[in-house]
Scaffold this motif. Structure first.
Motif, short mmCIF file in Angstrom:
data_model
loop_
_atom_site.label_atom_id
_atom_site.label_comp_id
_atom_site.label_asym_id
_atom_site.label_seq_id
_atom_site.Cartn_x
_atom_site.Cartn_y
_atom_site.Cartn_z
N LEU A 103 28.64 15.70 3.01
CA LEU A 103 27.89 16.33 1.92
C LEU A 103 26.81 15.40 1.40
N TYR A 104 27.14 14.13 1.26
CA TYR A 104 26.20 13.12 0.77
C TYR A 104 24.94 13.09 1.65
N MET A 105 25.13 13.02 2.97
CA MET A 105 23.99 12.92 3.87
C MET A 105 23.25 14.24 4.02
N TRP A 106 23.94 15.36 3.82
CA TRP A 106 23.23 16.64 3.85
C TRP A 106 22.31 16.76 2.65
N LEU A 107 22.81 16.38 1.48
CA LEU A 107 21.97 16.43 0.29
C LEU A 107 20.79 15.47 0.42
N ALA A 108 21.03 14.32 1.04
CA ALA A 108 19.97 13.31 1.15
C ALA A 108 18.97 13.64 2.24
N ASN A 109 19.45 13.89 3.45
CA ASN A 109 18.56 14.08 4.60
C ASN A 109 18.29 15.54 4.94
N GLY A 110 19.19 16.42 4.53
CA GLY A 110 18.97 17.82 4.83
C GLY A 110 18.17 18.55 3.77
N ALA B 40 16.74 16.61 0.87
CA ALA B 40 15.93 15.64 0.10
C ALA B 40 16.24 15.72 -1.39
N ALA B 41 17.53 15.88 -1.73
CA ALA B 41 17.94 15.94 -3.14
C ALA B 41 17.87 14.57 -3.79
N PHE B 42 18.07 13.51 -3.01
CA PHE B 42 17.96 12.15 -3.53
C PHE B 42 17.62 11.21 -2.38
N ARG B 43 17.21 10.01 -2.73
CA ARG B 43 16.87 9.00 -1.74
C ARG B 43 18.05 8.06 -1.53
N THR B 44 18.35 7.81 -0.27
CA THR B 44 19.39 6.82 0.01
C THR B 44 18.80 5.41 -0.03
N THR B 45 17.51 5.29 0.25
CA THR B 45 16.86 3.97 0.25
C THR B 45 16.25 3.69 -1.12
N ILE B 46 16.75 2.64 -1.74
CA ILE B 46 16.25 2.20 -3.04
C ILE B 46 15.79 0.75 -2.87
N GLN B 47 14.50 0.49 -3.05
CA GLN B 47 13.98 -0.84 -2.80
C GLN B 47 12.81 -1.13 -3.74
N THR B 48 12.52 -2.41 -3.92
CA THR B 48 11.41 -2.81 -4.78
C THR B 48 10.90 -4.16 -4.33
N VAL C 221 16.18 8.31 -9.08
CA VAL C 221 17.21 8.31 -10.12
C VAL C 221 18.49 8.96 -9.61
N LEU C 222 18.34 10.11 -8.94
CA LEU C 222 19.52 10.78 -8.40
C LEU C 222 20.16 9.95 -7.28
N GLY C 223 19.35 9.15 -6.59
CA GLY C 223 19.90 8.28 -5.56
C GLY C 223 20.82 7.23 -6.14
N VAL C 224 20.44 6.65 -7.29
CA VAL C 224 21.30 5.68 -7.96
C VAL C 224 22.60 6.35 -8.40
N VAL C 225 22.49 7.55 -8.97
CA VAL C 225 23.68 8.30 -9.39
C VAL C 225 24.58 8.59 -8.19
N ALA C 226 23.96 8.95 -7.07
CA ALA C 226 24.73 9.29 -5.87
C ALA C 226 25.49 8.07 -5.35
N VAL C 227 24.85 6.90 -5.34
CA VAL C 227 25.52 5.69 -4.85
C VAL C 227 26.70 5.33 -5.75
N VAL C 228 26.49 5.38 -7.06
CA VAL C 228 27.57 5.07 -7.99
C VAL C 228 28.73 6.05 -7.82
N THR C 229 28.40 7.33 -7.64
CA THR C 229 29.44 8.34 -7.42
C THR C 229 30.20 8.09 -6.13
N LEU C 230 29.44 7.74 -5.07
CA LEU C 230 30.07 7.46 -3.77
C LEU C 230 31.04 6.30 -3.88
N VAL C 231 30.61 5.22 -4.52
CA VAL C 231 31.49 4.06 -4.68
C VAL C 231 32.71 4.42 -5.51
N GLY C 232 32.50 5.18 -6.58
CA GLY C 232 33.62 5.58 -7.42
C GLY C 232 34.65 6.41 -6.67
#
Length: 658
Positions: free
Chosen positions: A199-206, A208-216, A631-642
């Motif tokens: 589900l995580y990768m479908w929302l991300a890559n299928g 584009a609900a959030f970005r998996t890549t977060i960089q600066t 922003v949703l990508g950060v939320v998604a990562v935190v949710t995944l880890v949790g």
């Protein structure tokens, strides 16, 4: 290179670590050595070959589109279990070891695809057509070398180094197959990890609900170009959890040296490629990494690879001695008397096969590498098979820097060929192709043999299955590559094939004298310093060579493993049973995370190939803004880890309650 056993233990649950066999010969396999179970059957071969072609096609497309392939062993194991479950409903069963043969054959297609698209596809950048027969020939010769050269190293890497080298995908695949066959709570854990990741990768890559890549990228004082970030996908976090915090820390350390030390120094010093000089700071950092830092990583890997070979010298000498004894016939009886789970293909097959491949590289017209190229290809293949097999045991197949080994081969081959008057970069590229394919296949073979070692499979039958899978993959590889080139054009926006373009550029660069030899030397010196400090070289070199976006999520997974282990240690009693229980749960959930992402990768690839959805980007984008996706990508990562931590620690009792 020793690692602390408390951090690097990879045994599954108690069934593999109890009894006399566990204490003397390593983990107790699921299927005992004295038990005969159906393994290399017609049914398993047929299913394996069908899945092999599917994974080959999907990975060649995804690899040329994104620059990365997906590991096929775990998704193949899951699909195989589903197929055998369906067959059981009509009275046709399948054993655990037949499932293992299916995933062994299927993964051969994925491994061979990586070597082909990273190197052979580069001929199109040199204005040469795709030679279907030549591609098949190079693919099968390189693939066979990968399997053959892995055989004498199996016992040292898989058995003797069991605790030191976790082989994350191989171990996870064993957990998947074992849990699927036992029908216990492991199935629920795998299913949970799979569904979350899918589900995580479908929302991300299928969508584009959030970005998996977060960089600066940022500046500090008068120094520009510090960069940090991560591609926080479930599979990379799962790999990090399996390999543990120590090895993950080495990989991340190499990434920090590259992206927070070397790149800022080069950017501040004005060493930014002209095409990126006016771009954003992150783009400049990526351009510098591509133009310079990769060469530093390649130089470190060359030295680290040779050091690994030197460290394995006794094993190699023993293997060559065994080969000589078996060729004389004095060791044949001893080989047959070994336990079923320790029987490899005979060493005379390895020696004779390697000689025949070497002759074919020189004699077959479609290869065109010449005598020098053939000699370099065989020697380099032997060396980098050992390096690849060791590396994937440390960081997993998903982070196996096959392209880095190909770069090293190109540098060596081009330098040697240039001294003899060779000016054709295609000859250099084909030589590197043999080595890249051999290294990719060896990495995959070693993961499969680790799975078989834990399950109690017969190595000889797995090795035969791998060769059969490679032969089929090679026959289709040329046609698939030709099809994609005709349909989209290799190097186009749809399939840019970044590694292939880089290989072609380096081949020409060495022959014309424009290669970054200084950066290669810097990497080599850095590796020598690490050796003097008694620090593992190859994990650091991989961290330098890979993008920081891969090293960071692997490190996050390692941190999760370390944090959970510490938490459990405070609650555990003296026998360590709770820690063992939680470690097993975590590895099974991590296997589910890897599986879900891999399967979704196939789904997205199929959508692209069939033209379903949008022509570029995600097939079914939601149209969210970039800031919202971040922003949703950060939320998604935190949710995944949790979710991951909760699933691992769920219903964990206190020591006083047990």
């Amino acid at each position: 290179m020793s690692h602390g056993p408390s951090e690097e233990r990879t045994e599954p649950s108690g069934s593999r670590t109890v009894g006399d066999q566990a204490s003397s010969d390593g983990p107790t396999p699921t299927v005992p050595a004295g038990k005969s179970v159906a393994e290399l059957t017609i049914k398993a071969v047929a299913i394996g070959l069908a899945l092999n072609v599917v994974m080959l096609t999907a990975n060649m497309y995804l690899g040329m589109r994104s620059g990365m392939t997906i590991s096929a062993s775990i998704p193949a194991a899951v699909i195989s279990m589903g197929l055998f479950y369906g067959l059981r409903q009509v009275g046709i069963g399948g054993t655990l070891l037949e499932n293992n043969i299916v995933q062994t054959m299927t993964s051969a297609g994925e491994a061979l695809a990586a070597g082909v698209i990273f190197t052979i596809a580069g001929v199109t950048f040199l204005d040469q057509p795709i030679d279907i027969a030549g591609t098949a020939t190079v693919a099968v010769l390189g693939g066979v070398l990968g399997v053959l050269f892995m055989i004498p190293m199996r016992r040292y890497l898989i058995v003797d180094k069991h605790e030191e080298l976790p082989y994350p995908e191989g171990t996870a695949c064993a957990d998947v197959l074992e849990a699927g066959s036992s029908g216990d709570d492991g199935v629920k854990l795998i299913s949970f990890g799979f569904l979350v990741s899918f589900l995580y990768m479908w929302l991300a890559n299928g969508m584009a609900a959030f970005r998996t890549t977060i960089q600066t990228a940022f500046s500090a004082g008068e120094t520009d170009g510090f960069a940090i970030g991560g591609d926080f996908t479930p599979a990379l976090i799962g790999v990090g959890y399996i390999i543990g915090p120590k090895i993950a820390g080495y990989v991340f350390g190499g990434g920090l040296i590259a992206w927070l030390m070397l790149i800022p120094l080069l950017i501040t010093g004005g060493f930014v490629p002209e095409e990126a000089a006016d771009a954003a700071l992150m783009t400049q950092a990526e351009a510098v990494w591509d133009a310079y830092i990769r060469y530093v990583g390649a130089g470190a890997m060359i030295v680290g690879g040779f050091y690994a070979i030197i460290s394995m010298r006794e094993t190699i000498v023993d293997a060559l001695g065994t080969a000589g004894a078996e060729l004389r016939g004095s060791a044949a009886a001893a080989t047959e008397s070994r336990k079923r789970t320790q029987r490899d293909l005979p060493m005379k097959v390895v020696v004779v096969g390697a000689v025949l491949v070497a002759l074919a590289l020189v004699a077959v017209p479609q290869v065109q590498v010449g005598l020098l190229g053939g000699v370099i290809a065989v020697i380099a293949a032997f060396l980098f098979v050992a390096v690849s097999a060791y590396l994937v045991g440390v960081v997993g197949s998903s982070s196996n820097p096959v392209s880095g080994m190909a770069v090293a081969t190109i540098l060596i081959a081009a330098l040697a060929m240039k001294s003899t008057g060779v000016t054709d970069p295609v000859a250099v590229l084909v030589t590197a192709s043999v080595v890249a394919i051999a290294a990719a296949v060896a990495g995959d073979t070693s993961q499969d043999l680790k799975t078989g070692y834990l399950l109690g499979a017969t190595p000889r039958k797995q090795q035969l299955a791998q060769v059969i899978g490679i032969a089929l993959s090679a026959l289709f590889a040329g046609w698939v590559l030709y099809f994609f080139h005709q349909a989209y054009g290799i190097g186009s926006d749809t399939i840019p094939a970044p590694q292939a373009g880089m290989m072609a550029l380096i081949s020409e660069g060495v022959l014309t004298g424009t290669a970054q030899w200084g950066m290669i030397l810097i990497g080599a010196v850095f590796a020598c310093v690490l050796i003097l400090m008694d620090v593992p070289v190859l994990p650091f070199a991989v961290g330098i060579y890979l993008p920081i976006t891969l090293a960071t999520p692997i490190f996050l997974g390692g941190l999760l493993r370390g944090g959970i282990d510490r938490y459990v240690a405070r609650k555990d009693d003296e026998d360590g049973s709770l820690a063992e229980h939680v470690t097993s749960r975590g590895r099974i959930v991590a296997a589910g995370l890897i599986t879900g992402e891999a399967i979704m990768g196939i789904v997205i690839g199929a959508l692209y190939i069939t033209g379903t959805g949008a022509e570029s980007g995600a097939p079914f984008p939601l149209g969210l803004s970039g800031e919202t996706q971040t922003v949703l990508g950060v939320v998604a990562v935190v949710t995944l880890v949790g979710l991951f931590v909760a699933s691992v620690l769920r219903n964990t009792p206190d020591a006083a309650d047990r």
